[in-house]
Design a protein around this motif. Structure first.
Motif, PDB file in Angstrom:
ATOM      1  N   VAL A  95     -44.907 -30.539 -10.847  1.00  0.00           N
ATOM      2  CA  VAL A  95     -44.582 -31.734 -10.059  1.00  0.00           C
ATOM      3  C   VAL A  95     -44.229 -31.326  -8.634  1.00  0.00           C
ATOM      4  CG1 VAL A  95     -42.853 -33.559  -9.739  1.00  0.00           C
ATOM      5  CG2 VAL A  95     -43.925 -33.226 -11.970  1.00  0.00           C
ATOM      6  N   ALA A  96     -43.380 -30.327  -8.498  1.00  0.00           N
ATOM      7  CA  ALA A  96     -42.983 -29.878  -7.159  1.00  0.00           C
ATOM      8  C   ALA A  96     -44.201 -29.438  -6.346  1.00  0.00           C
ATOM      9  CB  ALA A  96     -41.969 -28.742  -7.265  1.00  0.00           C
ATOM     10  N   LEU A  97     -45.087 -28.701  -6.964  1.00  0.00           N
ATOM     11  CA  LEU A  97     -46.278 -28.229  -6.256  1.00  0.00           C
ATOM     12  C   LEU A  97     -47.185 -29.385  -5.842  1.00  0.00           C
ATOM     13  CD1 LEU A  97     -47.063 -25.031  -8.340  1.00  0.00           C
ATOM     14  CD2 LEU A  97     -46.357 -25.121  -5.933  1.00  0.00           C
ATOM     15  N   ARG A  98     -47.350 -30.387  -6.720  1.00  0.00           N
ATOM     16  CA  ARG A  98     -48.186 -31.540  -6.366  1.00  0.00           C
ATOM     17  C   ARG A  98     -47.576 -32.334  -5.217  1.00  0.00           C
ATOM     18  NH1 ARG A  98     -49.014 -31.869 -11.985  1.00  0.00           N
ATOM     19  NH2 ARG A  98     -47.433 -33.497 -12.177  1.00  0.00           N
ATOM     20  N   VAL A  99     -46.250 -32.553  -5.272  1.00  0.00           N
ATOM     21  CA  VAL A  99     -45.576 -33.306  -4.209  1.00  0.00           C
ATOM     22  C   VAL A  99     -45.643 -32.522  -2.900  1.00  0.00           C
ATOM     23  CG1 VAL A  99     -43.377 -34.260  -3.432  1.00  0.00           C
ATOM     24  CG2 VAL A  99     -44.088 -34.567  -5.811  1.00  0.00           C
ATOM     25  N   LEU A 100     -45.391 -31.219  -2.967  1.00  0.00           N
ATOM     26  CA  LEU A 100     -45.487 -30.393  -1.760  1.00  0.00           C
ATOM     27  C   LEU A 100     -46.902 -30.421  -1.183  1.00  0.00           C
ATOM     28  CD1 LEU A 100     -43.269 -27.424  -2.888  1.00  0.00           C
ATOM     29  CD2 LEU A 100     -42.979 -28.689  -0.739  1.00  0.00           C
ATOM     30  N   ASP A 101     -47.894 -30.365  -2.041  1.00  0.00           N
ATOM     31  CA  ASP A 101     -49.278 -30.410  -1.569  1.00  0.00           C
ATOM     32  C   ASP A 101     -49.568 -31.726  -0.846  1.00  0.00           C
ATOM     33  OD1 ASP A 101     -51.926 -29.077  -1.534  1.00  0.00           O
ATOM     34  OD2 ASP A 101     -52.517 -30.867  -2.651  1.00  0.00           O
ATOM     35  N   ARG A 102     -49.090 -32.827  -1.402  1.00  0.00           N
ATOM     36  CA  ARG A 102     -49.283 -34.128  -0.742  1.00  0.00           C
ATOM     37  C   ARG A 102     -48.559 -34.182   0.602  1.00  0.00           C
ATOM     38  NH1 ARG A 102     -47.715 -36.506  -6.188  1.00  0.00           N
ATOM     39  NH2 ARG A 102     -49.673 -36.585  -7.306  1.00  0.00           N
ATOM     40  N   ALA A 103     -47.347 -33.620   0.637  1.00  0.00           N
ATOM     41  CA  ALA A 103     -46.575 -33.609   1.882  1.00  0.00           C
ATOM     42  C   ALA A 103     -47.277 -32.752   2.931  1.00  0.00           C
ATOM     43  CB  ALA A 103     -45.164 -33.100   1.623  1.00  0.00           C
ATOM     44  N   ILE A 104     -47.802 -31.612   2.519  1.00  0.00           N
ATOM     45  CA  ILE A 104     -48.547 -30.758   3.442  1.00  0.00           C
ATOM     46  C   ILE A 104     -49.756 -31.512   3.979  1.00  0.00           C
ATOM     47  CG2 ILE A 104     -50.017 -28.694   3.549  1.00  0.00           C
ATOM     48  CD1 ILE A 104     -47.978 -27.372   1.580  1.00  0.00           C
ATOM     49  N   GLN A 105     -50.454 -32.197   3.112  1.00  0.00           N
ATOM     50  CA  GLN A 105     -51.630 -32.973   3.508  1.00  0.00           C
ATOM     51  C   GLN A 105     -51.250 -34.064   4.514  1.00  0.00           C
ATOM     52  OE1 GLN A 105     -54.663 -32.152   2.443  1.00  0.00           O
ATOM     53  NE2 GLN A 105     -55.731 -33.807   3.478  1.00  0.00           N
ATOM     54  N   ALA A 106     -50.141 -34.746   4.286  1.00  0.00           N
ATOM     55  CA  ALA A 106     -49.701 -35.818   5.188  1.00  0.00           C
ATOM     56  C   ALA A 106     -49.305 -35.268   6.557  1.00  0.00           C
ATOM     57  CB  ALA A 106     -48.525 -36.567   4.573  1.00  0.00           C
ATOM     58  N   HIS A 107     -48.850 -34.022   6.588  1.00  0.00           N
ATOM     59  CA  HIS A 107     -48.470 -33.399   7.855  1.00  0.00           C
ATOM     60  C   HIS A 107     -49.667 -32.818   8.602  1.00  0.00           C
ATOM     61  CE1 HIS A 107     -44.373 -33.718   6.355  1.00  0.00           C
ATOM     62  NE2 HIS A 107     -43.946 -33.343   7.535  1.00  0.00           N
TER      63      HIS A 107
ATOM     64  N   MET B 116     -33.403 -29.452 -12.305  1.00  0.00           N
ATOM     65  CA  MET B 116     -33.833 -28.173 -11.786  1.00  0.00           C
ATOM     66  C   MET B 116     -33.926 -28.250 -10.267  1.00  0.00           C
ATOM     67  SD  MET B 116     -36.792 -26.779 -14.356  1.00  0.00           S
ATOM     68  CE  MET B 116     -36.821 -25.204 -13.569  1.00  0.00           C
ATOM     69  N   ARG B 117     -33.735 -27.102  -9.659  1.00  0.00           N
ATOM     70  CA  ARG B 117     -33.771 -27.069  -8.200  1.00  0.00           C
ATOM     71  C   ARG B 117     -35.130 -27.466  -7.650  1.00  0.00           C
ATOM     72  NH1 ARG B 117     -32.313 -21.271  -8.375  1.00  0.00           N
ATOM     73  NH2 ARG B 117     -34.001 -20.545  -9.654  1.00  0.00           N
ATOM     74  N   LEU B 118     -36.202 -27.266  -8.416  1.00  0.00           N
ATOM     75  CA  LEU B 118     -37.528 -27.637  -7.924  1.00  0.00           C
ATOM     76  C   LEU B 118     -37.660 -29.141  -7.731  1.00  0.00           C
ATOM     77  CD1 LEU B 118     -39.917 -25.190  -9.777  1.00  0.00           C
ATOM     78  CD2 LEU B 118     -39.369 -25.277  -7.354  1.00  0.00           C
ATOM     79  N   LEU B 119     -36.906 -29.907  -8.496  1.00  0.00           N
ATOM     80  CA  LEU B 119     -36.944 -31.358  -8.264  1.00  0.00           C
ATOM     81  C   LEU B 119     -36.287 -31.689  -6.925  1.00  0.00           C
ATOM     82  CD1 LEU B 119     -36.285 -32.794 -11.817  1.00  0.00           C
ATOM     83  CD2 LEU B 119     -38.440 -32.415 -10.619  1.00  0.00           C
ATOM     84  N   GLY B 120     -35.287 -30.924  -6.541  1.00  0.00           N
ATOM     85  CA  GLY B 120     -34.687 -31.088  -5.218  1.00  0.00           C
ATOM     86  C   GLY B 120     -35.680 -30.747  -4.119  1.00  0.00           C
ATOM     87  N   VAL B 121     -36.463 -29.696  -4.331  1.00  0.00           N
ATOM     88  CA  VAL B 121     -37.506 -29.319  -3.375  1.00  0.00           C
ATOM     89  C   VAL B 121     -38.530 -30.445  -3.256  1.00  0.00           C
ATOM     90  CG1 VAL B 121     -39.418 -27.703  -2.957  1.00  0.00           C
ATOM     91  CG2 VAL B 121     -37.203 -26.844  -3.732  1.00  0.00           C
ATOM     92  N   ALA B 122     -38.934 -30.999  -4.398  1.00  0.00           N
ATOM     93  CA  ALA B 122     -39.900 -32.100  -4.393  1.00  0.00           C
ATOM     94  C   ALA B 122     -39.321 -33.328  -3.688  1.00  0.00           C
ATOM     95  CB  ALA B 122     -40.305 -32.451  -5.825  1.00  0.00           C
ATOM     96  N   GLU B 123     -38.057 -33.605  -3.938  1.00  0.00           N
ATOM     97  CA  GLU B 123     -37.380 -34.741  -3.307  1.00  0.00           C
ATOM     98  C   GLU B 123     -37.373 -34.573  -1.785  1.00  0.00           C
ATOM     99  OE1 GLU B 123     -36.396 -38.139  -3.766  1.00  0.00           O
ATOM    100  OE2 GLU B 123     -35.969 -37.394  -5.757  1.00  0.00           O
ATOM    101  N   ARG B 124     -37.072 -33.360  -1.328  1.00  0.00           N
ATOM    102  CA  ARG B 124     -37.055 -33.091   0.116  1.00  0.00           C
ATOM    103  C   ARG B 124     -38.452 -33.229   0.711  1.00  0.00           C
ATOM    104  NH1 ARG B 124     -34.635 -28.618   3.820  1.00  0.00           N
ATOM    105  NH2 ARG B 124     -35.495 -29.401   5.759  1.00  0.00           N
ATOM    106  N   ALA B 125     -39.458 -32.717   0.004  1.00  0.00           N
ATOM    107  CA  ALA B 125     -40.835 -32.819   0.488  1.00  0.00           C
ATOM    108  C   ALA B 125     -41.262 -34.284   0.594  1.00  0.00           C
ATOM    109  CB  ALA B 125     -41.785 -32.057  -0.436  1.00  0.00           C
ATOM    110  N   LEU B 126     -40.862 -35.091  -0.382  1.00  0.00           N
ATOM    111  CA  LEU B 126     -41.191 -36.515  -0.337  1.00  0.00           C
ATOM    112  C   LEU B 126     -40.505 -37.186   0.855  1.00  0.00           C
ATOM    113  CD1 LEU B 126     -42.501 -39.052  -1.483  1.00  0.00           C
ATOM    114  CD2 LEU B 126     -40.578 -39.236  -3.082  1.00  0.00           C
TER     115      LEU B 126
ATOM    116  N   ALA C  58     -40.080 -36.295 -14.250  1.00  0.00           N
ATOM    117  CA  ALA C  58     -39.555 -34.947 -14.457  1.00  0.00           C
ATOM    118  C   ALA C  58     -38.038 -34.969 -14.543  1.00  0.00           C
ATOM    119  CB  ALA C  58     -40.013 -34.023 -13.330  1.00  0.00           C
ATOM    120  N   ARG C  59     -37.397 -35.780 -13.707  1.00  0.00           N
ATOM    121  CA  ARG C  59     -35.940 -35.881 -13.730  1.00  0.00           C
ATOM    122  C   ARG C  59     -35.455 -36.390 -15.088  1.00  0.00           C
ATOM    123  NH1 ARG C  59     -33.436 -36.286  -9.120  1.00  0.00           N
ATOM    124  NH2 ARG C  59     -35.015 -37.600  -8.149  1.00  0.00           N
TER     125      ARG C  59
END
Length: 152
Positions: free
Chosen positions: A81-93, A1-11, A48-49
């Motif tokens: 998964v995408a939302l959790r990874v994005l949240d962590r990435a936002i926190q790190a930024h 799914m495209r959301l896994l790509g979003v999560a991958e980019r956020a990571l 998820a993948r």
């Protein structure tokens, strides 16, 4: 799914950010909590993948109806998964994570919207539970990779 790509980019963004920043005289990449966030994100993306690959395989081999539960699982798991990874990435930024400079906040909003577009999680969870309860037959208890093995 495209959301896994979003999560991958956020990571990837998170990894670049923590490698380039220093706090308290130490690289953020050396901070234990951020390393744990990176590891958790990698594990969740890979889980998820694999679920996506299993569902795709079942759709190819047995058809969409047979893969109904796995498709429902993906519709719950991938956005979360995408939302959790994005949240962590936002926190790190830090504050930059919610700005327009990195696109993480916009990706989070889009991912949250897509989670609703596929239908509420509760509907998919109910479908998964019904499928699990229906398939819980002592004679057909073991299901491995989509194949049913009859127990004697």
């Amino acid at each position: 799914m495209r959301l896994l790509g979003v999560a991958e980019r956020a990571l990837a963004d998170m990894c670049r950010r923590v490698k380039s920043r220093v706090a308290f005289g130490k690289s953020l990449a050396d901070q234990g909590t951020l390393r744990a966030d990176i590891a958790a994100s990698r594990m969740e993306i890979e889980q998820a993948r694999l679920l996506v690959l299993k569902a795709a395989w079942m759709m190819d081999v047995a058809g969409n109806k047979a893969a109904k539960a796995e498709i429902a699982m993906i519709k719950v798991v991938a956005p979360n998964v995408a939302l959790r990874v994005l949240d962590r990435a936002i926190q790190a930024h830090g504050g930059a994570g919610v700005s327009d400079d990195f696109g993480l906040a916009a990706a989070w909003a889009n991912s949250r919207t897509l989670r609703l577009a596929d239908g509420p999680d509760e509907v998919h969870i109910e479908s998964i539970a019904n499928s699990s309860l229906k398939n819980l037959n002592p004679k057909n208890l073991v299901i491995l990779l989509g194949y049913k093995f009859t127990l004697r």
